[in-house]
Motif scaffolding. Structure first.
Motif, PDB file in Angstrom:
ATOM      1  N   GLU A 145       9.987   1.087  -2.683  1.00  0.00           N
ATOM      2  CA  GLU A 145       9.099  -0.059  -2.887  1.00  0.00           C
ATOM      3  C   GLU A 145       8.344   0.074  -4.206  1.00  0.00           C
ATOM      4  O   GLU A 145       8.161  -0.910  -4.925  1.00  0.00           O
ATOM      5  N   LEU A 146       7.917   1.284  -4.526  1.00  0.00           N
ATOM      6  CA  LEU A 146       7.198   1.534  -5.771  1.00  0.00           C
ATOM      7  C   LEU A 146       8.102   1.271  -6.971  1.00  0.00           C
ATOM      8  O   LEU A 146       7.715   0.578  -7.920  1.00  0.00           O
ATOM      9  N   LYS A 147       9.324   1.765  -6.913  1.00  0.00           N
ATOM     10  CA  LYS A 147      10.269   1.540  -8.007  1.00  0.00           C
ATOM     11  C   LYS A 147      10.620   0.060  -8.130  1.00  0.00           C
ATOM     12  O   LYS A 147      10.685  -0.487  -9.236  1.00  0.00           O
ATOM     13  N   GLY A 148      10.818  -0.601  -7.004  1.00  0.00           N
ATOM     14  CA  GLY A 148      11.131  -2.023  -7.014  1.00  0.00           C
ATOM     15  C   GLY A 148       9.994  -2.875  -7.578  1.00  0.00           C
ATOM     16  O   GLY A 148      10.222  -3.873  -8.252  1.00  0.00           O
ATOM     17  N   VAL A 198      -5.335   5.042   1.150  1.00  0.00           N
ATOM     18  CA  VAL A 198      -4.309   4.473   0.283  1.00  0.00           C
ATOM     19  C   VAL A 198      -4.404   5.123  -1.095  1.00  0.00           C
ATOM     20  O   VAL A 198      -5.487   5.200  -1.679  1.00  0.00           O
ATOM     21  N   MET A 199      -3.277   5.614  -1.615  1.00  0.00           N
ATOM     22  CA  MET A 199      -3.265   6.227  -2.940  1.00  0.00           C
ATOM     23  C   MET A 199      -3.195   5.151  -4.019  1.00  0.00           C
ATOM     24  O   MET A 199      -3.965   5.165  -4.969  1.00  0.00           O
ATOM     25  N   VAL A 200      -2.249   4.217  -3.866  1.00  0.00           N
ATOM     26  CA  VAL A 200      -2.054   3.137  -4.835  1.00  0.00           C
ATOM     27  C   VAL A 200      -1.881   1.843  -4.056  1.00  0.00           C
ATOM     28  O   VAL A 200      -1.134   1.797  -3.077  1.00  0.00           O
ATOM     29  N   GLU A 201      -2.563   0.798  -4.509  1.00  0.00           N
ATOM     30  CA  GLU A 201      -2.379  -0.523  -3.922  1.00  0.00           C
ATOM     31  C   GLU A 201      -1.821  -1.443  -5.002  1.00  0.00           C
ATOM     32  O   GLU A 201      -2.419  -1.597  -6.066  1.00  0.00           O
ATOM     33  N   LEU A 202      -0.666  -2.009  -4.722  1.00  0.00           N
ATOM     34  CA  LEU A 202       0.024  -2.858  -5.686  1.00  0.00           C
ATOM     35  C   LEU A 202       0.001  -4.300  -5.198  1.00  0.00           C
ATOM     36  O   LEU A 202       0.458  -4.596  -4.101  1.00  0.00           O
ATOM     37  N   THR A 203      -0.560  -5.194  -6.007  1.00  0.00           N
ATOM     38  CA  THR A 203      -0.551  -6.619  -5.696  1.00  0.00           C
ATOM     39  C   THR A 203       0.089  -7.341  -6.869  1.00  0.00           C
ATOM     40  O   THR A 203       0.459  -6.723  -7.868  1.00  0.00           O
ATOM     41  N   LEU A 204       0.190  -8.654  -6.762  1.00  0.00           N
ATOM     42  CA  LEU A 204       0.781  -9.423  -7.850  1.00  0.00           C
ATOM     43  C   LEU A 204      -0.124  -9.472  -9.073  1.00  0.00           C
ATOM     44  O   LEU A 204       0.352  -9.660 -10.187  1.00  0.00           O
ATOM     45  N   ASP A 205      -1.430  -9.293  -8.871  1.00  0.00           N
ATOM     46  CA  ASP A 205      -2.380  -9.401  -9.980  1.00  0.00           C
ATOM     47  C   ASP A 205      -2.957  -8.072 -10.441  1.00  0.00           C
ATOM     48  O   ASP A 205      -3.324  -7.924 -11.601  1.00  0.00           O
ATOM     49  N   PHE A 206      -3.056  -7.085  -9.530  1.00  0.00           N
ATOM     50  CA  PHE A 206      -3.738  -5.837  -9.855  1.00  0.00           C
ATOM     51  C   PHE A 206      -2.948  -4.632  -9.384  1.00  0.00           C
ATOM     52  O   PHE A 206      -2.201  -4.706  -8.419  1.00  0.00           O
ATOM     53  N   ILE A 207      -3.176  -3.513 -10.076  1.00  0.00           N
ATOM     54  CA  ILE A 207      -2.733  -2.194  -9.629  1.00  0.00           C
ATOM     55  C   ILE A 207      -4.004  -1.374  -9.465  1.00  0.00           C
ATOM     56  O   ILE A 207      -4.763  -1.186 -10.422  1.00  0.00           O
ATOM     57  N   LYS A 214       0.838  -1.190   0.000  1.00  0.00           N
ATOM     58  CA  LYS A 214       0.000   0.000   0.000  1.00  0.00           C
ATOM     59  C   LYS A 214       0.873   1.241   0.000  1.00  0.00           C
ATOM     60  O   LYS A 214       1.766   1.385   0.831  1.00  0.00           O
ATOM     61  N   ILE A 215       0.604   2.132  -0.932  1.00  0.00           N
ATOM     62  CA  ILE A 215       1.354   3.373  -1.077  1.00  0.00           C
ATOM     63  C   ILE A 215       0.451   4.513  -0.614  1.00  0.00           C
ATOM     64  O   ILE A 215      -0.631   4.718  -1.158  1.00  0.00           O
ATOM     65  N   LEU A 216       0.898   5.273   0.400  1.00  0.00           N
ATOM     66  CA  LEU A 216       0.117   6.373   0.952  1.00  0.00           C
ATOM     67  C   LEU A 216       0.485   7.697   0.284  1.00  0.00           C
ATOM     68  O   LEU A 216       1.470   7.802  -0.438  1.00  0.00           O
ATOM     69  N   HIS A 217      -0.311   8.718   0.566  1.00  0.00           N
ATOM     70  CA  HIS A 217      -0.037  10.071   0.081  1.00  0.00           C
ATOM     71  C   HIS A 217       1.140  10.665   0.854  1.00  0.00           C
ATOM     72  O   HIS A 217       1.446  10.252   1.972  1.00  0.00           O
ATOM     73  N   ASN A 218       1.789  11.659   0.275  1.00  0.00           N
ATOM     74  CA  ASN A 218       2.894  12.367   0.902  1.00  0.00           C
ATOM     75  C   ASN A 218       2.354  13.158   2.089  1.00  0.00           C
ATOM     76  O   ASN A 218       1.563  14.081   1.931  1.00  0.00           O
TER      77      ASN A 218
END
Length: 126
Positions: free
Chosen positions: A115-118, A57-66, A2-6
């Motif tokens: 984490e986002l870049k990775g 949460v701004m962006v949620e990254l999983t193995l199947d979905f963004i 989970k990517i939060l806002h600044n």
């Protein structure tokens, strides 16, 4: 992931909102221009925006979905349907057949930038 806002940028929005409320409602009790009263309402909008997006949460990254959560709209892209990925000038642009998501790294919490870049490096989309 989970990517939060600044959070520092959100605090600036809160401070601007508080300042606008003070100026707006303070102009009710002075001989200042009555047009400044509108700043009170604008300040309340900024304060509501802060509390709405503070722990969202701004962006949620999983193995199947963004999943990208906008202010009123949620965009979802399946990882297998991604047709193009581009990183340019601090923006991650992910495109599928129907949807385009632009993730601005200035709006992302600084602790999760690696984490986002990775995540996008691990997808190996070029």
């Amino acid at each position: 992931m989970k990517i939060l806002h600044n959070q520092s940028q959100l605090k600036r929005v809160l401070y601007i909102g508080i300042g606008n409320v003070i100026i707006g409602f303070g102009s009710l009790f002075t001989t200042a221009s009555q047009y400044l009263v509108g700043l009170g309402g604008l300040g309340l909008v900024f304060i509501v925006q802060y509390f709405y997006t503070k722990n969202r949460v701004m962006v949620e990254l999983t193995l199947d979905f963004i999943v990208f959560n906008g202010l009123f709209k949620k965009k979802t892209i399946c990882v297998h349907e991604i047709t193009a990925y581009r990183y340019f000038a601090g923006d991650h642009t992910v495109t599928s057949k129907d949807t385009t998501i632009v993730i601005d790294t200035n709006l992302v919490d600084k602790a999760t930038l690696d984490e986002l870049k990775g995540y996008f490096d691990s997808l190996q989309l070029k």
